[in-house]
Design a protein around this motif. Sequence first.
Motif, short mmCIF file in Angstrom:
data_model
loop_
_atom_site.label_atom_id
_atom_site.label_comp_id
_atom_site.label_asym_id
_atom_site.label_seq_id
_atom_site.Cartn_x
_atom_site.Cartn_y
_atom_site.Cartn_z
N LYS A 1 0.82 -1.21 0.00
CA LYS A 1 0.00 0.00 0.00
C LYS A 1 0.85 1.26 0.00
CE LYS A 1 -3.83 2.22 2.45
NZ LYS A 1 -4.80 2.07 3.58
N LYS A 2 1.88 1.29 0.82
CA LYS A 2 2.77 2.45 0.90
C LYS A 2 3.43 2.70 -0.45
CE LYS A 2 6.79 4.15 3.52
NZ LYS A 2 7.79 4.18 2.44
N PHE A 3 3.93 1.66 -1.07
CA PHE A 3 4.60 1.78 -2.37
C PHE A 3 3.64 2.32 -3.42
CE2 PHE A 3 5.64 0.01 -6.53
CZ PHE A 3 6.96 0.41 -6.68
N LEU A 4 2.43 1.77 -3.49
CA LEU A 4 1.47 2.19 -4.51
C LEU A 4 1.06 3.65 -4.31
CD1 LEU A 4 -0.73 -1.03 -4.71
CD2 LEU A 4 0.95 -0.24 -6.38
N ILE B 1 1.82 6.03 -7.54
CA ILE B 1 0.65 6.22 -8.41
C ILE B 1 -0.22 7.36 -7.89
CG2 ILE B 1 -1.42 5.10 -9.34
CD1 ILE B 1 0.13 2.41 -8.93
N THR B 2 -0.60 8.24 -8.80
CA THR B 2 -1.47 9.36 -8.42
C THR B 2 -2.91 9.17 -8.89
OG1 THR B 2 -0.81 10.54 -10.43
CG2 THR B 2 0.43 11.02 -8.41
N ASP B 3 -3.10 8.39 -9.95
CA ASP B 3 -4.44 8.19 -10.51
C ASP B 3 -4.87 6.74 -10.33
OD1 ASP B 3 -6.79 8.14 -11.92
OD2 ASP B 3 -5.87 8.38 -13.90
N PHE B 4 -5.83 6.53 -9.45
CA PHE B 4 -6.31 5.16 -9.21
C PHE B 4 -7.61 4.88 -9.97
CE2 PHE B 4 -3.33 5.68 -5.77
CZ PHE B 4 -2.74 4.43 -5.69
N ARG B 5 -7.92 5.71 -10.95
CA ARG B 5 -9.12 5.48 -11.76
C ARG B 5 -8.78 4.81 -13.08
NH1 ARG B 5 -11.11 11.54 -11.84
NH2 ARG B 5 -8.85 11.71 -12.14
N ILE C 1 -4.55 -11.38 -4.52
CA ILE C 1 -5.61 -11.08 -3.55
C ILE C 1 -5.30 -9.81 -2.77
CG2 ILE C 1 -6.73 -11.89 -1.42
CD1 ILE C 1 -6.34 -14.77 -2.55
N ASP C 2 -4.06 -9.74 -2.24
CA ASP C 2 -3.67 -8.59 -1.41
C ASP C 2 -3.69 -7.29 -2.21
OD1 ASP C 2 -3.30 -10.35 0.66
OD2 ASP C 2 -1.11 -10.39 0.51
N LEU C 3 -3.15 -7.32 -3.44
CA LEU C 3 -3.09 -6.09 -4.23
C LEU C 3 -4.47 -5.63 -4.68
CD1 LEU C 3 0.15 -6.50 -6.40
CD2 LEU C 3 -0.22 -5.06 -4.40
N ASN C 4 -5.33 -6.56 -5.00
CA ASN C 4 -6.69 -6.16 -5.37
C ASN C 4 -7.39 -5.47 -4.20
OD1 ASN C 4 -6.88 -6.86 -8.09
ND2 ASN C 4 -7.36 -8.98 -7.63
N ASP C 5 -7.22 -6.00 -3.00
CA ASP C 5 -7.82 -5.39 -1.81
C ASP C 5 -7.23 -3.99 -1.57
OD1 ASP C 5 -9.43 -7.57 -1.37
OD2 ASP C 5 -8.13 -8.46 0.16
N LEU D 1 -7.68 2.05 -2.15
CA LEU D 1 -7.10 3.31 -2.61
C LEU D 1 -7.96 4.00 -3.66
CD1 LEU D 1 -3.34 2.24 -2.81
CD2 LEU D 1 -4.36 3.80 -1.15
N GLY D 2 -9.09 3.40 -3.98
CA GLY D 2 -10.02 4.06 -4.90
C GLY D 2 -10.09 3.48 -6.29
N ALA D 3 -9.41 2.37 -6.54
CA ALA D 3 -9.47 1.76 -7.87
C ALA D 3 -10.89 1.23 -8.14
CB ALA D 3 -8.45 0.63 -7.99
#
Length: 224
Positions: A180-183, A187-191, A204-208, A213-215
């Motif tokens: 989470k910290k790295f992302l 990354i500034t745009d999670f859309r 699983i972890d990254l999708n959560d 983060l708003g994806a």
Amino acid sequence: MEKEYPVKILAIRQVTHDVKEFRVEKPKGYSFIPGQATDVSINLPEWKEKKNPFTFTGLNDDSFLQFTIKGYPDRHGVTDRLHQLQPGDQLIIRDVWGAIEYRGPGVFLAGGAGITPFLAIFRQLHRDHEARGNTLFFSNKTEADIIEHQELLTILGVSANFILSNDPQAKGYLHTRIDKKFLKEQITDFRQPFYVCGPDQMVIDLNDILKGLGATPEYLVFEK
């Protein structure tokens, strides 16, 4: 009933110390979308029923099919036996399947052999001159483990980011984890679309994390 296609291995190339590229015959009328996969087995009596999923890493327009496969000799399974094969030996492939498909420029998050569905996507984009706007974060243990390192740099340039988790002396790499910290830092745009492939728990972890983060869930592309 699922159709089976016996195909001969045409060529084998060593990609890294434990990854090989296999080029095999392409059955007439057989087609796929970059990112998709099929179930593969070795055409020998004791191995025919032992099916493993592998992603196509070539282009659909190629006259052959291509797979990039990591071997796991300690498991004494299909990949170990595959790595012992030679051109002229036969595999059995089956119908095409897979949920990973390009949906527009976005961020690709890969761990180890999880890069394989993205190889076909990047190669197609490169051929079509449409790779710009995509970013890759590719995590491996060591520099020697990076699959198609130079090609990814050629296709993506500075947008190809390589992360090492167990090679602190290697220079020019990020030494961290994709968390989470790295992302949040990178990354500034999670859309935008996010493409995720790697070990099951990583996906699983990254999708959560990405959802938190708003994806947009519809923009999370991964093998379900």
